[in-house]
Design an enzyme around this catalytic site. Sequence first.
Site, PDB file in Angstrom:
ATOM      1  N   ASN A   1      29.154  70.294  65.479  1.00  0.00           N
ATOM      2  CA  ASN A   1      29.626  71.018  67.095  1.00  0.00           C
ATOM      3  C   ASN A   1      29.811  69.865  68.005  1.00  0.00           C
ATOM      4  OD1 ASN A   1      30.303  72.469  69.165  1.00  0.00           O
ATOM      5  ND2 ASN A   1      28.126  73.464  68.987  1.00  0.00           N
TER       6      ASN A   1
ATOM      7  N   LYS B   1      30.746  70.230  71.031  1.00  0.00           N
ATOM      8  CA  LYS B   1      30.552  70.913  72.363  1.00  0.00           C
ATOM      9  C   LYS B   1      31.628  70.129  73.542  1.00  0.00           C
ATOM     10  CE  LYS B   1      25.924  71.275  71.260  1.00  0.00           C
ATOM     11  NZ  LYS B   1      24.581  71.764  71.725  1.00  0.00           N
TER      12      LYS B   1
ATOM     13  N   HIS C   1      27.677  80.927  69.795  1.00  0.00           N
ATOM     14  CA  HIS C   1      26.610  79.958  69.828  1.00  0.00           C
ATOM     15  C   HIS C   1      26.009  80.338  71.195  1.00  0.00           C
ATOM     16  CE1 HIS C   1      25.141  76.109  71.001  1.00  0.00           C
ATOM     17  NE2 HIS C   1      25.347  75.576  69.723  1.00  0.00           N
TER      18      HIS C   1
ATOM     19  N   GLU D   1      24.801  78.917  73.399  1.00  0.00           N
ATOM     20  CA  GLU D   1      25.304  78.432  74.814  1.00  0.00           C
ATOM     21  C   GLU D   1      26.447  79.299  75.250  1.00  0.00           C
ATOM     22  OE1 GLU D   1      26.366  74.346  73.720  1.00  0.00           O
ATOM     23  OE2 GLU D   1      24.089  73.875  73.506  1.00  0.00           O
TER      24      GLU D   1
ATOM     25  N   GLU E   1      20.144  79.476  64.770  1.00  0.00           N
ATOM     26  CA  GLU E   1      19.859  78.139  65.716  1.00  0.00           C
ATOM     27  C   GLU E   1      18.942  78.870  66.577  1.00  0.00           C
ATOM     28  OE1 GLU E   1      23.194  75.219  65.755  1.00  0.00           O
ATOM     29  OE2 GLU E   1      23.986  76.773  67.197  1.00  0.00           O
TER      30      GLU E   1
ATOM     31  N   GLY F   1      19.229  71.028  71.030  1.00  0.00           N
ATOM     32  CA  GLY F   1      19.380  69.781  72.167  1.00  0.00           C
ATOM     33  C   GLY F   1      17.999  69.430  72.717  1.00  0.00           C
TER      34      GLY F   1
ATOM     35  N   SER G   1      18.743  70.370  66.900  1.00  0.00           N
ATOM     36  CA  SER G   1      17.937  69.025  66.682  1.00  0.00           C
ATOM     37  C   SER G   1      18.069  68.379  65.149  1.00  0.00           C
ATOM     38  CB  SER G   1      16.687  68.903  67.312  1.00  0.00           C
ATOM     39  OG  SER G   1      16.804  69.262  68.559  1.00  0.00           O
TER      40      SER G   1
HETATM   41  C1  PEP Z   1      24.212  72.952  68.275  1.00  0.00           C
HETATM   42  O1  PEP Z   1      24.823  72.916  69.514  1.00  0.00           O
HETATM   43  O2  PEP Z   1      24.632  73.972  67.653  1.00  0.00           O
HETATM   44  C2  PEP Z   1      23.156  72.211  67.915  1.00  0.00           C
HETATM   45  C3  PEP Z   1      22.483  72.628  66.780  1.00  0.00           C
HETATM   46  O3  PEP Z   1      22.770  71.052  68.667  1.00  0.00           O
HETATM   47  P1  PEP Z   1      21.825  70.021  68.412  1.00  0.00           P
HETATM   48  O4  PEP Z   1      21.968  69.514  67.122  1.00  0.00           O
HETATM   49  O5  PEP Z   1      22.273  69.071  69.387  1.00  0.00           O
HETATM   50  O6  PEP Z   1      20.414  70.425  68.490  1.00  0.00           O
END
Ligand code: PEP
Length: 252
Positions: free
Chosen positions: A9, A11, A94, A96, A166, A172, A210
């Site tokens: 992803n 972003k 997601h 976000e 998630e 992040g 992460s």
């Molecule tokens: C994500 O945005 O779906 C995500 C898992 O981000 P990160 O791997 O940076 O934590």
Amino acid sequence: MRRKLVVGNWKLNGSFARNTALLGEVRSGGCVEGVDIAVCPPFPYLQQAGDMLSGSSVLLGAQDVSAYQEGAYTGEVSGRMLVDLGCTYVIVGHSERRSLFGETDSRVASKVGAALAAGLTPIVCVGESRSQRELGGAEQVVASQLESVVAAIDIKLLDRLVVAYEPVWAIGTGLTATPEQAQSMHVFIRRCLGRGGVDSDGVRILYGGSVNAGNALQLFNEKDIDGALVGGASLVFDGFKAICEAASKASL
Ligand code: PEP
């Protein structure tokens, strides 16, 4: 046996120049045995990514989709448009989008319906915040996020879903769920889908939060972790490739 899936992803990152370099690496090195791999660039770069990945086994996904099919919905991008651009997957709900752009469970469910109607595979994101986990409500939050999707969609279509667990506190932040925490939630998710009438044994449940080259293999070794949704680590090819290789190793 569920085939592992690793999805990048991107972003709100990228430029034509940066994408050319990264997609070139993904194209030439992004094929590992036994693993499906996809990248989800921002909308304006889907055409570029589709062109550059054409003929390779790396699939294309988008980061969002409209709940609408066409009409007076300024700024929206429909599922059919994503299919026209060569997308196979689309990330829906997601955290976000839920927290920064006010996407409710019911809006997420409408988007899942629109994605399925267009022939896309939705990757539906669910997960609890840190305070929800600390208060012991993680499973309840995830169950209600899933229930709104299951209740809104024709049951016959639901085994086409991919779910991404998630935890918001892990996205992040560098704080990854332990393999045991993730496995336990994945089992719970599979059970929730099964209770809703979905043939959940075949549904791929990805972990996101992460994931990196150092922690991926331990996560993928868990029985119900079928791959990863990767944010930050998908922007640097060596890290992304190492995650894909860990998925391959775990599936052998
Ligand atoms: C994500 O945005 O779906 C995500 C898992 O981000 P990160 O791997 O940076 O934590």
